[in-house]
Design a protein around this motif. Structure first.
Motif, PDB file in Angstrom:
ATOM      1  N   SER A 103       0.830  -1.205   0.000  1.00 12.06           N
ATOM      2  CA  SER A 103       0.000   0.000   0.000  1.00 12.06           C
ATOM      3  C   SER A 103       0.862   1.251   0.000  1.00 12.06           C
ATOM      4  O   SER A 103       0.568   2.232  -0.697  1.00 12.06           O
ATOM      5  N   PHE A 104       1.942   1.203   0.766  1.00 10.22           N
ATOM      6  CA  PHE A 104       2.860   2.351   0.832  1.00 10.22           C
ATOM      7  C   PHE A 104       3.495   2.602  -0.530  1.00 10.22           C
ATOM      8  O   PHE A 104       3.627   3.749  -0.975  1.00 10.22           O
ATOM      9  N   GLU A 105       3.878   1.521  -1.191  1.00  9.47           N
ATOM     10  CA  GLU A 105       4.486   1.651  -2.519  1.00  9.47           C
ATOM     11  C   GLU A 105       3.494   2.230  -3.521  1.00  9.47           C
ATOM     12  O   GLU A 105       3.831   3.105  -4.323  1.00  9.47           O
ATOM     13  N   THR A 106       2.250   1.785  -3.448  1.00  8.02           N
ATOM     14  CA  THR A 106       1.223   2.270  -4.371  1.00  8.02           C
ATOM     15  C   THR A 106       0.956   3.755  -4.170  1.00  8.02           C
ATOM     16  O   THR A 106       0.765   4.516  -5.135  1.00  8.02           O
ATOM     17  N   GLU A 107       0.973   4.201  -2.909  1.00  5.94           N
ATOM     18  CA  GLU A 107       0.623   5.584  -2.577  1.00  5.94           C
ATOM     19  C   GLU A 107       1.840   6.495  -2.463  1.00  5.94           C
ATOM     20  O   GLU A 107       1.710   7.644  -2.029  1.00  5.94           O
ATOM     21  N   TRP A 108       3.001   5.999  -2.855  1.00  7.87           N
ATOM     22  CA  TRP A 108       4.229   6.751  -2.603  1.00  7.87           C
ATOM     23  C   TRP A 108       4.225   8.150  -3.224  1.00  7.87           C
ATOM     24  O   TRP A 108       4.668   9.114  -2.597  1.00  7.87           O
ATOM     25  N   ARG A 138       1.744  10.221  -3.830  1.00  5.34           N
ATOM     26  CA  ARG A 138       0.901  11.155  -3.073  1.00  5.34           C
ATOM     27  C   ARG A 138       1.506  11.428  -1.692  1.00  5.34           C
ATOM     28  O   ARG A 138       1.448  12.561  -1.187  1.00  5.34           O
ATOM     29  N   ILE A 139       2.094  10.392  -1.085  1.00  3.92           N
ATOM     30  CA  ILE A 139       2.748  10.591   0.212  1.00  3.92           C
ATOM     31  C   ILE A 139       3.891  11.593   0.075  1.00  3.92           C
ATOM     32  O   ILE A 139       4.053  12.500   0.913  1.00  3.92           O
ATOM     33  N   TYR A 183      -2.571  14.175   4.683  1.00  2.00           N
ATOM     34  CA  TYR A 183      -2.699  13.047   3.756  1.00  2.00           C
ATOM     35  C   TYR A 183      -4.114  12.462   3.787  1.00  2.00           C
ATOM     36  O   TYR A 183      -4.750  12.266   2.746  1.00  2.00           O
ATOM     37  N   HIS A 184      -4.613  12.199   4.965  1.00  2.83           N
ATOM     38  CA  HIS A 184      -5.919  11.543   5.061  1.00  2.83           C
ATOM     39  C   HIS A 184      -7.081  12.506   4.821  1.00  2.83           C
ATOM     40  O   HIS A 184      -8.188  12.054   4.505  1.00  2.83           O
ATOM     41  N   HIS A 214      -6.832  14.630   2.401  1.00  2.72           N
ATOM     42  CA  HIS A 214      -6.659  14.909   0.968  1.00  2.72           C
ATOM     43  C   HIS A 214      -6.585  16.430   0.713  1.00  2.72           C
ATOM     44  O   HIS A 214      -7.201  16.953  -0.217  1.00  2.72           O
TER      45      HIS A 214
END
Length: 463
Positions: free
Chosen positions: A204-209, A211-212, A247-248, A250
Motif C-alpha cells: 500500500s505504501f508503494e502504491t501511494e508513494w 501522493r505521500i 494526507y488523510h 486529501h
C-alpha cells in the motif's frame, strides 16, 4: 624543409661577401677623393704664387695665365673623374647583385612562410578534431552513467520505497540500520529486528508513494511559511501528525498558501510551536506518535481519520495527556532562553504571532541594544549579567524594516520616536514592553516588570 634553410643560409653568406666587397670599394673611392683634394689644394697654392709674382704684368698677360690655369684645373678634375669611374661602376654592379639577392631571399622566405602556415593549420585542425572527439566520448559516457544510475535508483525505489537512497562513489546505495549478519557463503546482510510494516502495508505504501511524497513536500512548504529553518525546527518528528492529517484529509498541495485554509494553518502553527517549546517529542517519540494517531481515529485500518474539519489540537492534547498546567519554574526556565538558542524562534513566534514569517521578514532584536550593555551600573551587571541581558527578557521579534529603523537606538529614545503622535499604550502592549522608565539606568525595574508580563503571556499561549 632543411634544404630550403640551407639555400637561405647560402644566400645570406653571399650577401655578406658582397657587403664586404662594397665596403672595400668605398674605402678605395674615399682614398682617391682624398688625393684629388690634395692635388686641388696644391694647384690653388700655385695659382696664388703665380698671382703674386705677376703683379706688374699687363692685364692681357694675367687673363692668358688665368685661362691656362683654369684649363689645367679642368683637365686635372676630368682626369680624377675618369680614374674614379671604374670604382663607381663596380659599386653599382655590387648594389645590383645585392638587390637581386635580397629579392631572391624574400621569394624563398615567402614560400617558406606559406608552407609553415599550412603545416600549422593542419596541426591545429588535428588537435581540435581530437578534442572534439574526446568531448563527445566523455559526454556520451557521462550520459550513459547517469542513465544507469537513474535506472538503478528506480529499481531500488520499487524494492525499498522507505529507504534512504543516496549516491556512494558514483553508484546508487541504500542506507540501512540493523544487526549485520554473514552467512556461510560470506554474503553480508542486515537483520532488521523491528518493523511496523506487513507485506500488505508495504505494498500500500508503494502504491501511494507519489501522493505521500507530495504531502511531505507540502508540509515542508507549510513550515517554511511559518518561518522555520533547519536550525529552528528542533524535532522533525513533530511534523508527522501534520503529514498524517493532510494526507488523510486529501488537502491540496498549495494548502500552505490558499486563503481558504488560513484558520487551519494558524491552528497548526500554534500547536507546532507549543509542542516544540514543551519538548513533546523529546523523549519516546514512537509512544507519543501512537497516542496522537488515536486523536484522529479509533480505527486506523478501516477509518484512518475521523470527521474533522480542522487540525484536532484538543483531541491530541487529551490523548497524550501532557502536562498543560505550566509551572512558574518551567516559564522561568523559558525566559532564560538566549537569543541564539534553538528554541528562541518558537518562543518569540508565540509571543509575536502577527509578523510576516512567510517571507522571512523578521529579525530578533535586543530591546536595550547590545552595545549599551557596558552602560549598566556595576550592581546591575553583578545581579543580572549578560545572561539576562541576552535572554528572552530583553529580546523581541521585529519586522525587518522596523528593526533597521531602530538600529542601535536606546530603548527609551526608540519608543518615544515611534509613539510620537500615536497611542503609546497600544505600542507598548503590541511589543510586550512594560510601562515604566525605559532608560538603561532603570534596568532592574524593567527586568522585573517585563518578566511578569512575559510569564502571563506565555501561560496564555502554552495552555
Amino acid at each position: 624543409m632543411s634544404d630550403e634553410i640551407k639555400q637561405i643560409a647560402a644566400l645570406i653568406g653571399h650577401q655578406q661577401a658582397q657587403e664586404k666587397r662594397v665596403a672595400a670599394l668605398i674605402d678605395e673611392f674615399q682614398k682617391e677623393s682624398a688625393q684629388l683634394s690634395r692635388q686641388t689644394a696644391q694647384l690653388s697654392q700655385v695659382i696664388r704664387e703665380l698671382d703674386s709674382a705677376s703683379g706688374n704684368m699687363t692685364e692681357t698677360v694675367k687673363k692668358s695665365v688665368n685661362t691656362a690655369l683654369n684649363q689645367v684645373e679642368r683637365e686635372l678634375k676630368q682626369a680624377s673623374i675618369e680614374q674614379q669611374k671604374p670604382a663607381v661602376n663596380a659599386l653599382n654592379q655590387v648594389v645590383k647583385v645585392a638587390q637581386e639577392s635580397v629579392f631572391e631571399m624574400q621569394r624563398e622566405m615567402s614560400r617558406y612562410t606559406w608552407k609553415s602556415a599550412i603545416y600549422i593549420g593542419m596541426t591545429m585542425i588535428a588537435v581540435m578534431g581530437g578534442c572534439l572527439w574526446g568531448m563527445y566520448y566523455f559526454i556520451d559516457s557521462g550520459y550513459a552513467r547517469i542513465a544507469e544510475m537513474q535506472r538503478m535508483e528506480a529499481i531500488w525505489e520499487k524494492k525499498a520505497p522507505l529507504a534512504n537512497i543516496s549516491i556512494c562513489d558514483g553508484k546508487p546505495c541504500v542506507q540501512v540500520t540493523g544487526v549485520e549478519y554473514t552467512n556461510k557463503k560470506g554474503d553480508r546482510f542486515y537483520l532488521i529486528e523491528s518493523i511496523n510494516f506487513s507485506k500488505s502495508n508495504a505494498e500500500s505504501f508503494e502504491t501511494e508513494w507519489v501522493r505521500i511524497r507530495n504531502v511531505i513536500v507540502s508540509v515542508f512548504d507549510l513550515i517554511i511559511s511559518f518561518g522555520f529553518s533547519n536550525g529552528t525546527l528542533v524535532s522533525k518528528n513533530a511534523l508527522l501528525p501534520i503529514v498524517y492529517y493532510m494526507y488523510h484529509r486529501h488537502l491540496p498541495n498549495d494548502f500552505y498558501k490558499r486563503s481558504s485554509f488560513s484558520e487551519d494553518r494558524n491552528i497548526i502553527k500554534k500547536w507546532l510551536h507549543v509542542a516544540l517549546v514543551k519538548r513533546v517529542f523529546g523523549g519516546t517519540s514512537d509512544t507519543i506518535l501512537n497516542k496522537i494517531r488515536k486523536a484522529f481515529t479509533s480505527d486506523v485500518i478501516s477509518h484512518p481519520i475521523g470527521d474533522v474539519n480542522l487540525f484536532p489540537v484538543e483531541s491530541i492534547n487529551s490523548e497524550i495527556k501532557y502536562d498543560v498546567s505550566i509551572s512558574d519554574e518551567f516559564i522561568h526556565d523559558l525566559l532564560s532562553t538566549q537569543m541564539d538558542d534553538k528554541y528562541s524562534f518558537s518562543l518569540l513566534s508565540l509571543l509575536y504571532p502577527n509578523l510576516d514569517y512567510k517571507n522571512n521578514d523578521f529579525h530578533k532584536d535586543h530591546l536595550h541594544p547590545a552595545v549599551m550593555y557596558d552602560e549598566l551600573c556595576e550592581d546591575d551587571k553583578n545581579n543580572f549579567g549578560w545572561s539576562v541581558y541576552n535572554s528572552l527578557v530583553n529580546i523581541q521579534m521585529l519586522d525587518a524594516n522596523e528593526n533597521m529603523s531602530k538600529n542601535k537606538k536606546p530603548l527609551s529614545v526608540w519608543v518615544d520616536k515611534e509613539t510620537e503622535g500615536k497611542d503609546r499604550c497600544d505600542f507598548l502592549r503590541k511589543h510586550l514592553i512594560p510601562e515604566t522608565d525605559l532608560n538603561i539606568s532603570n534596568f532592574r525595574e524593567y527586568v522585573s516588570l517585563r518578566t511578569e508580563l512575559l510569564i502571563n503571556e506565555l501561560k496564555n499561549k502554552l495552555i
